[in-house]
Structure formats: structure tokens, C-alpha cells
Design a protein around this motif. Structure first.
Motif, PDB file in Angstrom:
ATOM      1  N   LYS A 152      -4.856  -4.847  -1.128  1.00 25.75           N
ATOM      2  CA  LYS A 152      -5.329  -6.179  -0.747  1.00 25.75           C
ATOM      3  C   LYS A 152      -4.253  -7.252  -0.823  1.00 25.75           C
ATOM      4  CE  LYS A 152     -10.086  -5.152  -2.147  1.00 25.75           C
ATOM      5  NZ  LYS A 152      -9.853  -3.713  -2.394  1.00 25.75           N
ATOM      6  N   LEU A 153      -3.404  -7.180  -1.841  1.00 28.43           N
ATOM      7  CA  LEU A 153      -2.389  -8.211  -1.992  1.00 28.43           C
ATOM      8  C   LEU A 153      -1.198  -7.962  -1.063  1.00 28.43           C
ATOM      9  CD1 LEU A 153      -1.438 -10.736  -3.494  1.00 28.43           C
ATOM     10  CD2 LEU A 153      -0.476  -9.246  -5.260  1.00 28.43           C
ATOM     11  N   PHE A 154      -0.677  -6.732  -1.089  1.00 26.14           N
ATOM     12  CA  PHE A 154       0.500  -6.419  -0.286  1.00 26.14           C
ATOM     13  C   PHE A 154       0.170  -5.765   1.052  1.00 26.14           C
ATOM     14  CE2 PHE A 154       2.650  -5.969  -4.644  1.00 26.14           C
ATOM     15  CZ  PHE A 154       2.994  -7.312  -4.655  1.00 26.14           C
ATOM     16  N   ARG A 155      -1.104  -5.398   1.257  1.00 24.91           N
ATOM     17  CA  ARG A 155      -1.553  -4.808   2.522  1.00 24.91           C
ATOM     18  C   ARG A 155      -0.759  -3.562   2.906  1.00 24.91           C
ATOM     19  NH1 ARG A 155      -6.605  -6.744   4.138  1.00 24.91           N
ATOM     20  NH2 ARG A 155      -6.766  -8.904   3.402  1.00 24.91           N
ATOM     21  N   MET A 156      -0.488  -2.731   1.924  1.00 23.19           N
ATOM     22  CA  MET A 156       0.216  -1.474   2.198  1.00 23.19           C
ATOM     23  C   MET A 156      -0.754  -0.479   2.844  1.00 23.19           C
ATOM     24  SD  MET A 156       2.432  -1.043  -1.290  1.00 23.19           S
ATOM     25  CE  MET A 156       3.856  -2.096  -1.631  1.00 23.19           C
ATOM     26  N   PRO A 157      -0.302   0.281   3.824  1.00 21.57           N
ATOM     27  CA  PRO A 157      -1.188   1.231   4.494  1.00 21.57           C
ATOM     28  C   PRO A 157      -1.564   2.442   3.652  1.00 21.57           C
ATOM     29  CG  PRO A 157       0.678   0.638   5.897  1.00 21.57           C
ATOM     30  CD  PRO A 157       0.992   0.160   4.513  1.00 21.57           C
ATOM     31  N   ILE A 158      -0.770   2.734   2.600  1.00 22.19           N
ATOM     32  CA  ILE A 158      -1.013   3.904   1.766  1.00 22.19           C
ATOM     33  C   ILE A 158      -0.998   3.513   0.303  1.00 22.19           C
ATOM     34  CG2 ILE A 158      -0.094   6.146   1.005  1.00 22.19           C
ATOM     35  CD1 ILE A 158       1.138   6.466   3.804  1.00 22.19           C
ATOM     36  N   VAL A 159      -2.016   3.955  -0.437  1.00 18.44           N
ATOM     37  CA  VAL A 159      -1.992   3.960  -1.900  1.00 18.44           C
ATOM     38  C   VAL A 159      -1.869   5.426  -2.306  1.00 18.44           C
ATOM     39  CG1 VAL A 159      -3.267   3.488  -4.023  1.00 18.44           C
ATOM     40  CG2 VAL A 159      -3.420   1.891  -2.094  1.00 18.44           C
ATOM     41  N   TYR A 160      -0.842   5.739  -3.094  1.00 22.34           N
ATOM     42  CA  TYR A 160      -0.508   7.131  -3.397  1.00 22.34           C
ATOM     43  C   TYR A 160      -0.630   7.359  -4.899  1.00 22.34           C
ATOM     44  CZ  TYR A 160       2.050  11.550  -2.498  1.00 22.34           C
ATOM     45  OH  TYR A 160       2.412  12.864  -2.366  1.00 22.34           O
ATOM     46  N   MET A 161      -1.626   8.155  -5.314  1.00 22.13           N
ATOM     47  CA  MET A 161      -1.778   8.551  -6.711  1.00 22.13           C
ATOM     48  C   MET A 161      -1.055   9.877  -6.911  1.00 22.13           C
ATOM     49  SD  MET A 161      -5.743   7.458  -7.481  1.00 22.13           S
ATOM     50  CE  MET A 161      -5.616   7.756  -9.252  1.00 22.13           C
ATOM     51  N   GLU A 162       0.011   9.839  -7.699  1.00 23.94           N
ATOM     52  CA  GLU A 162       0.928  10.968  -7.849  1.00 23.94           C
ATOM     53  C   GLU A 162       0.873  11.549  -9.252  1.00 23.94           C
ATOM     54  OE1 GLU A 162       2.493  13.669  -7.193  1.00 23.94           O
ATOM     55  OE2 GLU A 162       3.913  12.762  -5.770  1.00 23.94           O
ATOM     56  N   TYR A 163       0.439  12.816  -9.339  1.00 25.70           N
ATOM     57  CA  TYR A 163       0.404  13.547 -10.603  1.00 25.70           C
ATOM     58  C   TYR A 163       1.404  14.697 -10.596  1.00 25.70           C
ATOM     59  CZ  TYR A 163      -3.975  11.448 -12.378  1.00 25.70           C
ATOM     60  OH  TYR A 163      -4.949  10.599 -12.868  1.00 25.70           O
ATOM     61  N   SER A 164       2.399  14.632  -9.782  1.00 23.29           N
ATOM     62  CA  SER A 164       3.340  15.716  -9.527  1.00 23.29           C
ATOM     63  C   SER A 164       3.507  16.670 -10.712  1.00 23.29           C
ATOM     64  CB  SER A 164       4.704  15.137  -9.168  1.00 23.29           C
ATOM     65  OG  SER A 164       5.629  16.169  -8.908  1.00 23.29           O
ATOM     66  N   GLY A 165       3.192  17.952 -10.478  1.00 22.06           N
ATOM     67  CA  GLY A 165       3.357  18.967 -11.512  1.00 22.06           C
ATOM     68  C   GLY A 165       2.098  19.316 -12.273  1.00 22.06           C
ATOM     69  N   THR A 166       1.036  18.533 -12.098  1.00 19.88           N
ATOM     70  CA  THR A 166      -0.217  18.833 -12.795  1.00 19.88           C
ATOM     71  C   THR A 166      -1.379  18.341 -11.955  1.00 19.88           C
ATOM     72  OG1 THR A 166      -1.374  18.664 -14.932  1.00 19.88           O
ATOM     73  CG2 THR A 166      -0.334  16.669 -14.101  1.00 19.88           C
ATOM     74  N   PHE A 167      -2.557  18.955 -12.147  1.00 24.08           N
ATOM     75  CA  PHE A 167      -3.749  18.525 -11.426  1.00 24.08           C
ATOM     76  C   PHE A 167      -4.368  17.351 -12.177  1.00 24.08           C
ATOM     77  CE2 PHE A 167      -8.200  19.169  -9.827  1.00 24.08           C
ATOM     78  CZ  PHE A 167      -7.903  18.986  -8.485  1.00 24.08           C
ATOM     79  N   GLY A 168      -4.589  16.273 -11.478  1.00 19.45           N
ATOM     80  CA  GLY A 168      -4.953  15.015 -12.112  1.00 19.45           C
ATOM     81  C   GLY A 168      -6.428  14.847 -12.421  1.00 19.45           C
ATOM     82  N   VAL A 180     -10.436   0.636  -2.882  1.00 18.03           N
ATOM     83  CA  VAL A 180      -9.482   0.558  -1.775  1.00 18.03           C
ATOM     84  C   VAL A 180     -10.264   0.408  -0.469  1.00 18.03           C
ATOM     85  CG1 VAL A 180      -7.706   1.801  -0.495  1.00 18.03           C
ATOM     86  CG2 VAL A 180      -7.751   1.921  -2.990  1.00 18.03           C
ATOM     87  N   ASP A 181     -10.049  -0.697   0.222  1.00 20.80           N
ATOM     88  CA  ASP A 181     -10.811  -0.989   1.438  1.00 20.80           C
ATOM     89  C   ASP A 181     -10.048  -0.719   2.727  1.00 20.80           C
ATOM     90  OD1 ASP A 181     -13.053  -1.902   0.012  1.00 20.80           O
ATOM     91  OD2 ASP A 181     -12.173  -3.901  -0.207  1.00 20.80           O
ATOM     92  N   HIS A 182      -8.749  -0.935   2.715  1.00 21.84           N
ATOM     93  CA  HIS A 182      -7.978  -0.865   3.959  1.00 21.84           C
ATOM     94  C   HIS A 182      -6.992   0.299   3.971  1.00 21.84           C
ATOM     95  CE1 HIS A 182      -9.636  -4.834   4.638  1.00 21.84           C
ATOM     96  NE2 HIS A 182      -9.122  -5.234   3.488  1.00 21.84           N
ATOM     97  N   ALA A 183      -6.354   0.572   2.870  1.00 18.40           N
ATOM     98  CA  ALA A 183      -5.309   1.599   2.806  1.00 18.40           C
ATOM     99  C   ALA A 183      -5.917   3.003   2.811  1.00 18.40           C
ATOM    100  CB  ALA A 183      -4.461   1.407   1.551  1.00 18.40           C
ATOM    101  N   ARG A 184      -5.073   3.959   3.114  1.00 18.34           N
ATOM    102  CA  ARG A 184      -5.422   5.366   2.988  1.00 18.34           C
ATOM    103  C   ARG A 184      -5.044   5.804   1.577  1.00 18.34           C
ATOM    104  NH1 ARG A 184      -8.549   8.627   6.261  1.00 18.34           N
ATOM    105  NH2 ARG A 184      -7.963  10.807   5.997  1.00 18.34           N
ATOM    106  N   LEU A 185      -5.960   6.420   0.845  1.00 20.41           N
ATOM    107  CA  LEU A 185      -5.657   6.877  -0.506  1.00 20.41           C
ATOM    108  C   LEU A 185      -5.138   8.308  -0.455  1.00 20.41           C
ATOM    109  CD1 LEU A 185      -5.664   6.241  -3.541  1.00 20.41           C
ATOM    110  CD2 LEU A 185      -7.908   7.322  -3.659  1.00 20.41           C
ATOM    111  N   PHE A 186      -3.849   8.476  -0.784  1.00 20.51           N
ATOM    112  CA  PHE A 186      -3.225   9.785  -0.865  1.00 20.51           C
ATOM    113  C   PHE A 186      -3.304  10.277  -2.307  1.00 20.51           C
ATOM    114  CE2 PHE A 186      -0.104  10.356   2.873  1.00 20.51           C
ATOM    115  CZ  PHE A 186      -0.905   9.633   3.733  1.00 20.51           C
ATOM    116  N   TYR A 187      -3.494  11.586  -2.454  1.00 22.34           N
ATOM    117  CA  TYR A 187      -3.422  12.216  -3.780  1.00 22.34           C
ATOM    118  C   TYR A 187      -2.447  13.381  -3.708  1.00 22.34           C
ATOM    119  CZ  TYR A 187      -4.074  15.186  -7.727  1.00 22.34           C
ATOM    120  OH  TYR A 187      -3.800  15.955  -8.824  1.00 22.34           O
ATOM    121  N   GLY A 188      -1.560  13.478  -4.702  1.00 18.18           N
ATOM    122  CA  GLY A 188      -0.658  14.619  -4.807  1.00 18.18           C
ATOM    123  C   GLY A 188      -0.513  15.060  -6.250  1.00 18.18           C
ATOM    124  N   GLY A 189      -0.437  16.395  -6.455  1.00 19.12           N
ATOM    125  CA  GLY A 189      -0.211  16.916  -7.796  1.00 19.12           C
ATOM    126  C   GLY A 189      -1.099  18.085  -8.146  1.00 19.12           C
TER     127      GLY A 189
END
Length: 231
Positions: A152-168, A180-189
Motif C-alpha cells: 500500500k505504501l510503496f505499491r510494489m507488485p510483489i510481496v515475497y515471504m522467504e523462508y529459504s531452506g525451511t518450510f515456513g 495484501v490488496d494489490h500485490a502478488r504474494l509470493f512464498y518460497g522455502g
């Protein structure tokens, strides 16, 4: 190639600093994944990135570069993803490296091909967490605040939650997606099976599968088999 990240459900992430046979790459690129992301925390160079890009370009799958090192910026990708580590204690990974890169290349960029990612690194043992001095002892309100900041503040297209190396924490991912209303929420880990892929895909918009590629290709390929409905 026109690339729409809003349609991605599944992405394979390949590290230029790790070995990948031609047969393995062929199976990954023709698996049905929505995109191939190229990037890594360490050991990424111009040379190994060019080499991997040239091999991926034999296929029609979208190919994007996640830039962690400005010396390894290679033209020819469909998109360039710029991580901004919101919970980094080292400001170099929030604005520092970005400022230096734009001093050098800002006038030459095609901004239609540049996408900012609001990264939230949540595994303190991850290489990326140590490299960026990320503050990972966050509660749900902390994470929600960072997600709102990106969305909302920076209007980034992606919010990325990163747990690299473990399942979060999938409940935390679910709660974060709700703010999150506008961005795509990515998950990795830690996505190393179809069950985990489906579990993560239920609470995130896009899942990123990386490490399992290098230890068990068959399990990695199974993660593509998602229910493609939803946001």
C-alpha cells in the motif's frame, strides 16, 4: 514476450552457481511451470548468468532475473525483479545497492521490464538472512506491517515471504495474504513435495520452488501439479 506475474501460480528458481544438466533443464522448462526465475544469494556472476539464460532461451517458458548483484545483470530476460529486503538491518539491501545501480544504469533501463519485490526474510539460518542482517524475530503484526508497507505504501507488485531452506509458517502466510490488496504474494522455502506445494499454494498467490530441484528432480516436478483456480 509479454509476461503477466498476476497469472503465476508456480515458479522454478534456478541458481546460476549450481550445476544443472541439459536433461534436467529440459524437463523443468517443459514441466508446465509458469516461469523460470534465475537468481541466488552468492556466487552469481555475469558469466554463469549468461550461460544459464542462453540455455533457457531454447524454450518458450518466461524467464526472469532476480537481481542480487549488479555485476551479474544480463540483458535478454523477460523481466528483472529487484528485491528490497524490508526487514534488513543493513540498509544496503533496502536502498543502498539500488542507489548505486541506478547511478550507473538508471538512464538505460526499460522500466516496463523492472518489478520491485518487497522481501520479508523469515528464516534466520538462510544465507540471504545472514547476508542482509535481516531481523527475523517477527510476530504476525510485524510481518503484516511490512506487507502493507510494500503493498500500500510503496505499491510494489510483489510481496515475497522467504523462508529459504525451511518450510515456513503457513498460518502466518495466510494471515499476511489477507492484508495484501494489490500485490502478488509470493512464498518460497522448503517446498520439497506436492503436498507442501499445495499447502503453500492455498495461502500464497505464487509459490517458488528451488532447492529440491538439485536434490530430487522428480519431487520438484511434482510440485507443478497444482489446482490452478483462485486469485
Amino acid at each position: 514476450m509479454i509476461v503477466d506475474i498476476r497469472k503465476w501460480k508456480h515458479v522454478f528458481k534456478l541458481d546460476p552457481d549450481r550445476d544443472l544438466t541439459d536433461e534436467t533443464l529440459d524437463r523443468l522448462c517443459q514441466s508446465g511451470t509458469d516461469a523460470i526465475m534465475v537468481g541466488g544469494s552468492t556466487g552469481v556472476t555475469f558469466e554463469n548468468t549468461v550461460d544459464l539464460l542462453s540455455r533457457i532461451r531454447q524454450y518458450e517458458v518466461p524467464c526472469v532475473l532476480e537481481i542480487s548483484n549488479q555485476e551479474a545483470v544480463v540483458p535478454g530476460f523477460d523481466l528483472f525483479l529487484i528485491p528490497v529486503v524490508l526487514n534488513a538491518d543493513d540498509p544496503l539491501y533496502i536502498v543502498g545497492h539500488h542507489h548505486e545501480a541506478l547511478k550507473e544504469y538508471g538512464s538505460m533501463l526499460n522500466w516496463d521490464e523492472v518489478v520491485a519485490e518487497g522481501y520479508i526474510i523469515l528464516n534466520k539460518e538462510a544465507t540471504a538472512a545472514k547476508l542482509t542482517s535481516a531481523r527475523t524475530d517477527l510476530d504476525a503484526k510485524d510481518v503484516a506491517a511490512y506487507a502493507r508497507m510494500a503493498d500500500k505504501l510503496f505499491r510494489m507488485p510483489i510481496v515475497y515471504m522467504e523462508y529459504s531452506g525451511t518450510f515456513g509458517d503457513m498460518e502466518l502466510v495466510r494471515r499476511t495474504r489477507q492484508v495484501v490488496d494489490h500485490a502478488r504474494l509470493f512464498y518460497g522455502g522448503g517446498i520439497d513435495s506436492l503436498d507442501k506445494a499445495r499447502e503453500a499454494a492455498e495461502v500464497a498467490d505464487t509459490i517458488v520452488v528451488g532447492n529440491i530441484i538439485y536434490s530430487d528432480l522428480e519431487k520438484a516436478l511434482q510440485t507443478v501439479n497444482l489446482d490452478r483456480t483462485g486469485r
